[in-house]
Write a protein that holds these residues in place. Structure first.
Motif, PDB file in Angstrom:
ATOM      1  N   LEU A 194       0.823  -1.203   0.000  1.00 46.35           N
ATOM      2  CA  LEU A 194       0.000   0.000   0.000  1.00 46.35           C
ATOM      3  C   LEU A 194       0.860   1.257   0.000  1.00 46.35           C
ATOM      4  O   LEU A 194       0.500   2.264  -0.618  1.00 46.35           O
ATOM      5  CB  LEU A 194      -0.940  -0.002   1.209  1.00 46.35           C
ATOM      6  CG  LEU A 194      -2.050  -1.062   1.204  1.00 46.35           C
ATOM      7  CD1 LEU A 194      -2.941  -0.901   2.425  1.00 46.35           C
ATOM      8  CD2 LEU A 194      -2.892  -0.968  -0.068  1.00 46.35           C
ATOM      9  N   THR A 243       1.831   2.082  -3.387  1.00 47.30           N
ATOM     10  CA  THR A 243       0.722   2.714  -4.101  1.00 47.30           C
ATOM     11  C   THR A 243       0.651   4.199  -3.781  1.00 47.30           C
ATOM     12  O   THR A 243       0.337   5.022  -4.649  1.00 47.30           O
ATOM     13  CB  THR A 243      -0.608   2.035  -3.723  1.00 47.30           C
ATOM     14  OG1 THR A 243      -0.528   0.635  -4.044  1.00 47.30           O
ATOM     15  CG2 THR A 243      -1.765   2.647  -4.476  1.00 47.30           C
ATOM     16  N   SER A 275       0.967   7.316  -6.510  1.00 47.57           N
ATOM     17  CA  SER A 275      -0.046   8.349  -6.704  1.00 47.57           C
ATOM     18  C   SER A 275       0.513   9.762  -6.593  1.00 47.57           C
ATOM     19  O   SER A 275      -0.050  10.699  -7.157  1.00 47.57           O
ATOM     20  CB  SER A 275      -1.178   8.161  -5.684  1.00 47.57           C
ATOM     21  OG  SER A 275      -1.767   6.888  -5.811  1.00 47.57           O
ATOM     22  N   GLU A 294      -3.623   4.134 -15.321  1.00 43.60           N
ATOM     23  CA  GLU A 294      -4.723   4.021 -14.362  1.00 43.60           C
ATOM     24  C   GLU A 294      -5.641   2.855 -14.704  1.00 43.60           C
ATOM     25  O   GLU A 294      -6.181   2.206 -13.806  1.00 43.60           O
ATOM     26  CB  GLU A 294      -5.512   5.326 -14.327  1.00 43.60           C
ATOM     27  CG  GLU A 294      -6.601   5.359 -13.271  1.00 43.60           C
ATOM     28  CD  GLU A 294      -7.211   6.732 -13.085  1.00 43.60           C
ATOM     29  OE1 GLU A 294      -8.443   6.856 -13.185  1.00 43.60           O
ATOM     30  OE2 GLU A 294      -6.437   7.676 -12.840  1.00 43.60           O
ATOM     31  N   TYR A 305      -5.470   1.003 -11.183  1.00 39.94           N
ATOM     32  CA  TYR A 305      -6.594   1.307 -10.299  1.00 39.94           C
ATOM     33  C   TYR A 305      -7.506   0.102 -10.064  1.00 39.94           C
ATOM     34  O   TYR A 305      -7.777  -0.261  -8.912  1.00 39.94           O
ATOM     35  CB  TYR A 305      -7.388   2.494 -10.833  1.00 39.94           C
ATOM     36  CG  TYR A 305      -8.511   2.921  -9.914  1.00 39.94           C
ATOM     37  CD1 TYR A 305      -8.238   3.546  -8.704  1.00 39.94           C
ATOM     38  CD2 TYR A 305      -9.839   2.681 -10.249  1.00 39.94           C
ATOM     39  CE1 TYR A 305      -9.252   3.927  -7.848  1.00 39.94           C
ATOM     40  CE2 TYR A 305     -10.865   3.058  -9.404  1.00 39.94           C
ATOM     41  CZ  TYR A 305     -10.564   3.690  -8.202  1.00 39.94           C
ATOM     42  OH  TYR A 305     -11.584   4.052  -7.357  1.00 39.94           O
ATOM     43  N   GLN A 324      -5.628  -2.386  -7.931  1.00 37.15           N
ATOM     44  CA  GLN A 324      -5.555  -2.045  -6.513  1.00 37.15           C
ATOM     45  C   GLN A 324      -6.853  -2.391  -5.792  1.00 37.15           C
ATOM     46  O   GLN A 324      -6.838  -2.930  -4.675  1.00 37.15           O
ATOM     47  CB  GLN A 324      -5.241  -0.556  -6.359  1.00 37.15           C
ATOM     48  CG  GLN A 324      -3.830  -0.176  -6.782  1.00 37.15           C
ATOM     49  CD  GLN A 324      -3.685   1.311  -6.987  1.00 37.15           C
ATOM     50  OE1 GLN A 324      -4.615   2.089  -6.750  1.00 37.15           O
ATOM     51  NE2 GLN A 324      -2.521   1.737  -7.455  1.00 37.15           N
ATOM     52  N   VAL A 325      -7.992  -2.057  -6.419  1.00 39.65           N
ATOM     53  CA  VAL A 325      -9.288  -2.369  -5.812  1.00 39.65           C
ATOM     54  C   VAL A 325      -9.443  -3.876  -5.642  1.00 39.65           C
ATOM     55  O   VAL A 325      -9.864  -4.363  -4.585  1.00 39.65           O
ATOM     56  CB  VAL A 325     -10.447  -1.796  -6.661  1.00 39.65           C
ATOM     57  CG1 VAL A 325     -11.798  -2.248  -6.101  1.00 39.65           C
ATOM     58  CG2 VAL A 325     -10.377  -0.271  -6.706  1.00 39.65           C
ATOM     59  N   CYS A 378      -7.058  -5.204  -2.807  1.00 38.66           N
ATOM     60  CA  CYS A 378      -7.566  -4.912  -1.456  1.00 38.66           C
ATOM     61  C   CYS A 378      -8.771  -5.784  -1.128  1.00 38.66           C
ATOM     62  O   CYS A 378      -8.891  -6.292  -0.009  1.00 38.66           O
ATOM     63  CB  CYS A 378      -7.931  -3.436  -1.336  1.00 38.66           C
ATOM     64  SG  CYS A 378      -6.513  -2.322  -1.235  1.00 38.66           S
ATOM     65  N   THR A 393     -12.763  -0.814  -0.743  1.00 34.52           N
ATOM     66  CA  THR A 393     -12.538   0.196  -1.781  1.00 34.52           C
ATOM     67  C   THR A 393     -12.195   1.549  -1.174  1.00 34.52           C
ATOM     68  O   THR A 393     -11.522   2.362  -1.804  1.00 34.52           O
ATOM     69  CB  THR A 393     -13.774   0.325  -2.680  1.00 34.52           C
ATOM     70  OG1 THR A 393     -14.931   0.570  -1.857  1.00 34.52           O
ATOM     71  CG2 THR A 393     -14.005  -0.936  -3.482  1.00 34.52           C
ATOM     72  N   ILE A 412      -8.472   2.523  -1.016  1.00 39.02           N
ATOM     73  CA  ILE A 412      -7.855   3.187  -2.156  1.00 39.02           C
ATOM     74  C   ILE A 412      -8.050   4.695  -2.052  1.00 39.02           C
ATOM     75  O   ILE A 412      -7.148   5.488  -2.344  1.00 39.02           O
ATOM     76  CB  ILE A 412      -8.443   2.652  -3.472  1.00 39.02           C
ATOM     77  CG1 ILE A 412      -8.264   1.132  -3.564  1.00 39.02           C
ATOM     78  CG2 ILE A 412      -7.792   3.334  -4.659  1.00 39.02           C
ATOM     79  CD1 ILE A 412      -6.831   0.686  -3.461  1.00 39.02           C
ATOM     80  N   SER A 413      -9.241   5.098  -1.620  1.00 36.85           N
ATOM     81  CA  SER A 413      -9.503   6.521  -1.429  1.00 36.85           C
ATOM     82  C   SER A 413      -8.603   7.102  -0.352  1.00 36.85           C
ATOM     83  O   SER A 413      -8.088   8.221  -0.484  1.00 36.85           O
ATOM     84  CB  SER A 413     -10.976   6.727  -1.052  1.00 36.85           C
ATOM     85  OG  SER A 413     -11.272   8.093  -0.896  1.00 36.85           O
TER      86      SER A 413
END
Length: 543
Positions: free
Chosen positions: A330, A333, A337, A454, A458, A461-462, A465, A478, A481-482
Motif C-alpha cells: 500500500l 501505491t 499516486s 490508471e 486502479y 488495486q481495488v 484490497c 474500496t 484506495i480513497s
C-alpha cells in the motif's frame, strides 16, 4: 456492459420479488434510477467544482499559481480521505443512506458558497491591472473574502468526499443475495461516474471559462440540489439498514490490547487464547508472524469479553496481521499516486501558458486538460476487458493477477513522467529560443499515458484490497484506495513545498522555471518506487 442490457427485464423481476406483505416495494432494481441519478448529479457538481478550481483561484482571487496547486492538493486530499471516515461512520452508526444524505446537503452548502463568491463582486478581490512596464498589479483578497472562499471549499470537499462511496454501498445493499446484480450495478456506477466526469470537465468548464464563473458554479449547485431531491424521493424503495459496527474499530482494538498487555508472556496452549467461539482449536491459534500482537487474544487476569479494548479474539488478531502484511504494498501505491497528483496539477499550469487554440473557432480550456485522463482510461478499460485480457488468457491459460496489473500501471506512469519531462524541455526551448508558444495538444500524450496506467493499476488495486484484506473489511475495502489517494495529495503538497524551498524549478511563472527537472525528479522517484514495489510483490504472501 452486456449484462446491463437486461436492465429493464430485471426491474420487472425484482419488482415482483421485493413486494413485502404490505405491498411496498423495497430494494432491488426499482431503487436503481434514484441512486444512479444521485450519483450523476453529485458527480457533475463535484467534478464541475474541482476541475477548474486552480484556474479560478489564479484568475479570480489573484492567488499565485503554485499556491493554487497546493490548495487544490489539500482539497483533493480531503475529498479522498473523507470517504474512509464516512464508510466507518456509515457501518458503525448511521447507515449509508443517512451519511450520503448529510454529505449531499453539506456539499450543496459548500457549492452555493463558492457560487456566491463568483457572483457577488464584494466576495472576491479586484482583477489584476496591467502596469505600464508590462507587469500586473494584483490586489490580494481580504481576510473576509478568503474566509468565505475557504469555508465554501472546505464544505464542498467534505461533502463530496462523504458522498463518494456511500451511494455505491447503498446501491449494492439493495441486492443482498445477488452478486450478479451487484456486479451489474457497479458496472453502471462506474460508467456513470466516468461519463458525467467527462461532461463536467468539458461542458461545465467551458461555461466557466467562456460565459460566466457564476453560471458554471450555479449549475453545479443546481445539480447537487436535484440529486438530493431525487435521493429523498427514492427513500421509500430502499431496503432498511441496520449498522453492524465497523471492522476498523475491531481491528484498532488489537494494537491497543497488545500494548496494554505487553509485559505478558505468550503461551503455546490453545486454552490461553480467546476466540468468538470459546476455546480456540489448534488450527486457529495465533500465528508466529507478528507475534507481539498475539497478546491481544491472550487471556490474563482481569480480562473479560466486556472489555473489548483489552481482550480480542484470535480472528481479530489474524485479521489485523493481514492488514499489516499488505502495508508495504500500500505504501508503494501511495508513492505511485504522488507523481500522478503532481503531473495533473502541473499540466494545468502548463496549459495556462500554452497555445490552447484548436482550429479557428475553439480554444481548449486549461481546466479541462485532465479530461484526457478520463477518456484514455475509459477507452483502455474497454480494450483490456474485450481484447487484451481474453488474448492473454488464450495465450497463457490464466488471467493476470492484481499485482501484475498494478506493476504494469507503474511502468506506464514512469513513461508518462519521462514523456512529460521531454515535452516541457521542448516547450521551454521553443519559448526562449524561438519565442513561440507550444500547442496544448502536446500535453495529450503524457496525460493519455497516465490514463492507460490508471486502467491497469486502479482496478488492480481495488481487486487486490478486496481479495487480500480480511473478509470483515470487504464492504469498505474500496475506501482504502480513497485513503491512499488522500494521503498522496497531502504528501504531494509537502513535496512541492520542498522543491520550491530547495530549488528554483517552480516559480510562480513556470515559463521562468524548470518544470522539466521536476518531471525528471518524479521519473527517478517512480523508478525507485517501482523497484520497491517489485521487492514487496515478490515477498508478499497471498491469503
Amino acid at each position: 456492459m452486456e449484462e446491463s442490457t437486461h436492465y429493464s427485464s430485471l426491474i420487472e423481476t425484482e419488482s415482483q420479488k421485493n413486494n413485502n406483505t404490505s405491498g411496498r416495494k423495497t430494494g432491488g432494481w426499482p431503487t436503481f434510477p434514484f441512486i444512479i441519478a444521485t450519483v450523476a448529479g453529485i458527480t457533475l457538481a463535484s467534478s464541475g467544482v474541482s476541475a477548474n478550481l486552480i484556474v479560478y483561484l489564479i484568475q479570480e482571487f489573484n492567488i499565485e499559481s503554485i499556491t493554487a496547486t497546493q490548495i487544490n492538493n489539500v482539497v483533493n486530499g480531503t475529498t479522498y480521505l473523507t470517504p474512509f471516515l464516512a464508510a466507518i461512520i456509515a457501518d458503525s452508526f448511521f447507515g449509508s443512506f443517512t451519511v450520503a444524505l448529510l454529505s449531499s446537503c453539506v456539499s450543496f452548502l459548500g457549492t452555493v458558497v463558492i457560487a456566491l463568491t463568483a457572483t457577488l463582486k464584494w466576495l472576491r478581490p479586484n482583477h489584476c491591472i496591467n502596469n505600464n512596464n508590462g507587469s500586473d498589479l494584483c490586489g490580494p483578497a481580504s481576510v473576509m473574502q478568503y474566509g468565505v472562499l475557504y469555508i465554501g471549499i472546505a464544505l464542498a470537499a467534505v461533502g463530496f468526499g462523504g458522498n463518494s462511496f456511500t451511494p455505491a454501498a447503498l446501491g449494492a445493499n439493495q441486492f443482498p443475495n445477488s452478486p450478479r446484480n451487484q456486479a451489474i450495478f457497479f458496472n453502471w456506477f462506474f460508467v456513470t461516474l466516468y461519463i458525467v466526469s467527462i461532461l463536467a470537465f468539458s461542458v461545465v468548464v467551458y461555461i466557466q471559462d467562456n460565459l460566466s464563473w457564476g453560471l458554471g458554479f450555479w449549475i453545479c449547485a443546481l445539480s447537487n440540489l436535484i440529486a438530493v431531491v431525487v435521493f429523498l424521493v427514492g427513500y421509500r424503495y430502499y431496503l432498511p439498514e441496520t449498522p453492524q459496527g465497523s471492522a476498523f474499530v475491531d481491528l484498532a482494538r488489537v494494537p491497543v490490547a497488545s500494548i496494554r498487555k505487553w509485559k505478558s508472556q505468550l503461551s503455546s496452549s490453545t486454552h490461553d487464547y480467546y476466540s468468538s467461539g470459546g476455546t480456540v482449536p489448534v488450527s486457529t491459534i495465533p500465528a508466529k508472524r507478528f507475534r507481539f500482537f498475539n497478546r491481544a487474544a491472550l487471556i490474563t487476569d482481569g480480562d473479560s469479553i466486556e472489555k473489548p479494548w483489552r481482550l480480542c479474539t484470535v480472528e481479530q488478531v489474524e485479521d489485523f496481521k493481514k492488514v499489516i502484511g499488505i502495508l508495504p504494498l500500500l505504501t508503494s501505491t501511495v508513492f505511485l499516486s504522488i507523481p500522478i497528483a503532481m503531473l495533473t496539477n502541473l499540466s494545468t499550469l502548463q496549459a495556462l501558458v500554452m497555445d490552447g487554440q484548436i482550429g479557428p473557432h475553439f480554444k481548449f480550456p486549461a481546466g479541462s486538460i485532465s479530461i484526457i485522463i478520463f477518456i484514455s482510461t475509459s477507452i483502455f478499460l474497454s480494450i483490456l476487458d474485450r481484447v487484451l485480457w481474453p488474448l492473454y488468457k488464450k495465450l497463457t491459460g490464466k488471467t493476470p493477477t492484481s499485482l501484475q496489473r498494478i506493476g504494469v500501471g507503474h511502468v506506464f506512469n514512469l513513461f508518462a513522467m519521462v514523456v512529460s519531462a521531454i515535452i516541457e524541455w521542448k516547450r521551454l526551448k521553443m519559448l526562449h529560443d524561438e519565442n513561440k508558444s507550444m500547442s496544448i495538444l502536446w500535453l495529450f500524450p503524457q496525460l493519455a499515458l497516465v490514463g492507460v496506467g490508471e486502467a491497469f493499476h486502479y482496478p488492480g488495486q481495488v481487486l487486490f484490497c478486496y481479495q487480500q484484506l480480511p473478509q470483515s473489511l470487504s464492504s469498505t475495502s474500496t475506501a482504502m484506495i480513497s485513503l491512499i489517494m488522500g494521503i498522496s495529495y497531502y504528501l504531494n503538497t509537502a513535496l512541492t513545498n520542498k522543491v520550491r524551498t530547495s530549488t528554483n524549478w517552480l516559480p510562480d511563472n513556470i515559463n521562468f522555471g524548470r518544470v522539466d527537472d521536476v518531471y525528471w525528479l518524479l521519473a527517478l522517484f517512480g523508478a525507485i518506487n517501482f523497484v520497491y514495489y517489485l521487492i514487496c510483490a515478490t515477498f508478499y504472501r497471498h491469503r
